[in-house]
Scaffold this active site. Structure first.
Site, PDB file in Angstrom:
ATOM      1  N   ASP A  62       0.860  -1.185   0.000  1.00 40.24           N
ATOM      2  CA  ASP A  62       0.000   0.000   0.000  1.00 40.24           C
ATOM      3  C   ASP A  62       0.894   1.231   0.000  1.00 40.24           C
ATOM      4  O   ASP A  62       1.730   1.397   0.892  1.00 40.24           O
ATOM      5  CB  ASP A  62      -0.893   0.021   1.241  1.00 40.24           C
ATOM      6  CG  ASP A  62      -1.959  -1.067   1.184  1.00 40.24           C
ATOM      7  OD1 ASP A  62      -2.058  -1.749   0.149  1.00 40.24           O
ATOM      8  OD2 ASP A  62      -2.682  -1.246   2.180  1.00 40.24           O
ATOM      9  N   ASP A  65     -14.232  -5.871  -5.725  1.00 45.12           N
ATOM     10  CA  ASP A  65     -14.306  -5.692  -4.274  1.00 45.12           C
ATOM     11  C   ASP A  65     -15.735  -6.003  -3.841  1.00 45.12           C
ATOM     12  O   ASP A  65     -16.653  -5.262  -4.169  1.00 45.12           O
ATOM     13  CB  ASP A  65     -13.945  -4.251  -3.890  1.00 45.12           C
ATOM     14  CG  ASP A  65     -12.473  -3.942  -4.123  1.00 45.12           C
ATOM     15  OD1 ASP A  65     -11.726  -4.857  -4.552  1.00 45.12           O
ATOM     16  OD2 ASP A  65     -12.060  -2.799  -3.889  1.00 45.12           O
TER      17      ASP A  65
END
Lengths: 265, 216
Positions: A12, A131
């Site tokens: 990330d 997602d």
């Protein structure tokens, strides 16, 4: 001889720095994504994924530099996701050295964008991020819907779209791979949502990467054997040094999953 | 100083390819790596690499759209004997024709067609994406020193089509994906890899080094 299951660490990145930090031994700068990428490369990762979580345009620009510097050192496939909304975004990432881009919100709001992107750059570099969350209403069976619904904006916004239907449509549009993340499991360390992963993997011809929820090495094995995933992605268990890449690969191999061990000396 | 030209025709991960070539050129020594869309610079190069990702027809159209480039390639590679490396769709373009979407003529350097992979196991995914072993079926200088077979190194593949050669002797290496799939082709001063050497870590860097040292 067989195609190997891929193990993919995910970093990330915010404003050019790794969020959460990475606990590697001998890392000069744990916040530098390029240093982390080099360490993962040396450890035998099969691919790398950068998830750009920059909030601002200025922050967004830094990812190009991260990708470009990574390509100077790491001769392995790199995927970049987060904030990919235009053909120009994709072009810039590929020119910087990315091999694939992962597209999320833009795929939901404008499915035609996936068609245009695949036509322009080839299916092989277009990954659609699926997602999904378990449905809140739980109306399963009455119609043809699966148990899962697509969410966008980091899992905050329900789309009303059925996850399996969405996945199939994205592949028809030209997605060459799907990154399937359970928003329910993400960060919980309770394992992948195997039902979600398998429902999508069995419905499409393209490879599926399982993501969200890895807490143990057995979770990785389950993702492949029960979730039918072609690749498994994890972030925090590698960042925080819970397991190393070689440990994970050895465990996969010991449990009957074929992996590439070239990197293991 | 000798030079290797990586051809820029709008279809390829040029940055990655250039970085991998620069890395190995530094080891080989005295070699310039040039990413170029200029046929005149390609004409002066001592080695030529043609990348390519995406669909066959789009890549061929992209190559044809660079004025003079195909002519220079014919002159250098076919008549001039310059060492040539095609990668992925850059390798497929060496074929007589591509059969992706529509039938499209290729460069015609390696007789054969680029056809869809059809694994005998329906559960195998298309594209064939990821790390696989290769089997060398005809020993070749560009693959020298690369361990092959099930215990060998792995190459990174991303493709749904492969080059089926008409002349068996021109298939240099294969991989297995629910059947035999072409991994490398070659003849004379021409070599092609279906996988991505620039993304294949140890195997790929060794292949690039071998190519840079190759005197066919």
């Amino acid at each position: 001889m067989t195609l190997k299951t891929r193990l993919i660490p995910c970093l990330d990145v915010m404003n050019g720095r790794v969020v959460k930090g990475v606990q590697f031994v001998d890392l000069r700068d744990a916040g530098d994504p390029v240093q982390a990428a080099i360490a993962y490369d040396a450890a035998g990762a099969d691919e790398l994924t950068f998830l750009d979580i920059a909030a601002s345009h200025e922050g967004r620009e830094t990812i190009f530099d991260v990708v470009s510097r990574t390509a100077e050192h790491c001769f392995m496939p790199v995927t970049v996701g987060g904030g990919v909304r235009t053909i120009e975004d994709i072009r810039k990432l590929l020119l910087a050295g990315a091999d694939k881009v992962a597209i999320n919100s833009a795929a939901v709001s404008d499915p035609d964008f996936i068609s245009r992107a695949a036509d322009k750059f080839g299916n092989q570099c277009i990954v659609v991020s699926v997602d999904a969350k378990q449905r809140l209403d739980q109306q399963v069976g009455g119609d043809n819907r699966s148990e899962w619904e697509i969410f966008t904006h980091g899992g905050r916004r329900p789309s009303g779209l059925d996850a399996v239907e969405f996945a199939v449509r994205m592949v028809e549009r030209g997605a060459g791979e799907l990154l399937v993340t359970s928003m329910d499991r993400d960060g919980t360390k309770s394992g992948f949502d195997l039902g979600l992963t398998r429902s999508i993997a069995d419905a499409v011809e393209v490879p599926v990467i399982a993501s969200g929820g890895v807490g143990s090495l057995q979770d990785l094995v389950d993702g492949v054997k029960e979730g039918h995933a072609s690749a498994v992605l994890a972030a925090s268990v590698f960042h925080f040094g819970t397991f190393t890449i070689p440990q994970a690969k050895q465990y996969l191999r010991d449990h009957g999953v074929a992996v590439r061990m070239d990197g293991a000396a | 100083m000798s030079s290797v030209a990586i051809i820029d025709y709008g279809a390829g991960n040029l940055h990655s390819a250039a970085k991998a070539f620069e890395r190995m050129a530094a080891d080989v020594g005295e070699m310039d790596v040039l990413v170029t869309a200029d046929p005149e610079l390609v004409r002066k190069a001592d080695r030529i690499m043609l990348p390519g990702v995406g669909a066959f027809a789009d890549c061929k159209a992209g190559l044809d759209a660079v004025p003079g480039m195909v002519d220079v390639l014919e002159e250098k590679v076919i008549r001039g004997g310059t060492p040539f490396l095609g990668v992925c769709v850059g390798m497929q373009l060496m074929a007589s024709e591509g059969r992706e979407k529509a039938v499209t003529p290729g460069l015609g350097w390696i007789p054969g067609a680029v056809e869809r992979i059809r694994p005998n196991d329906p559960s195998l995914k298309i594209p064939h994406m990821g790390w696989n072993n290769i089997s060398v079926v005809k020993p070749h200088a560009v693959l020298e020193g690369i361990p092959d077979g099930p215990d060998g190194l792995h190459a990174y593949f991303v493709h749904s089509y492969h080059l089926v050669t008409e002349i068996a002797d021109m298939r240099i290496a294969t991989t297995d994906y629910g059947g035999t799939v072409t991994a490398c082709v070659g003849r004379d001063n021409l070599f092609g890899a279906q996988f991505h050497p620039e993304k294949s870590q140890a195997l790929g860097l060794k292949l690039i080094e071998n190519f840079l040292r190759w005197t066919p």
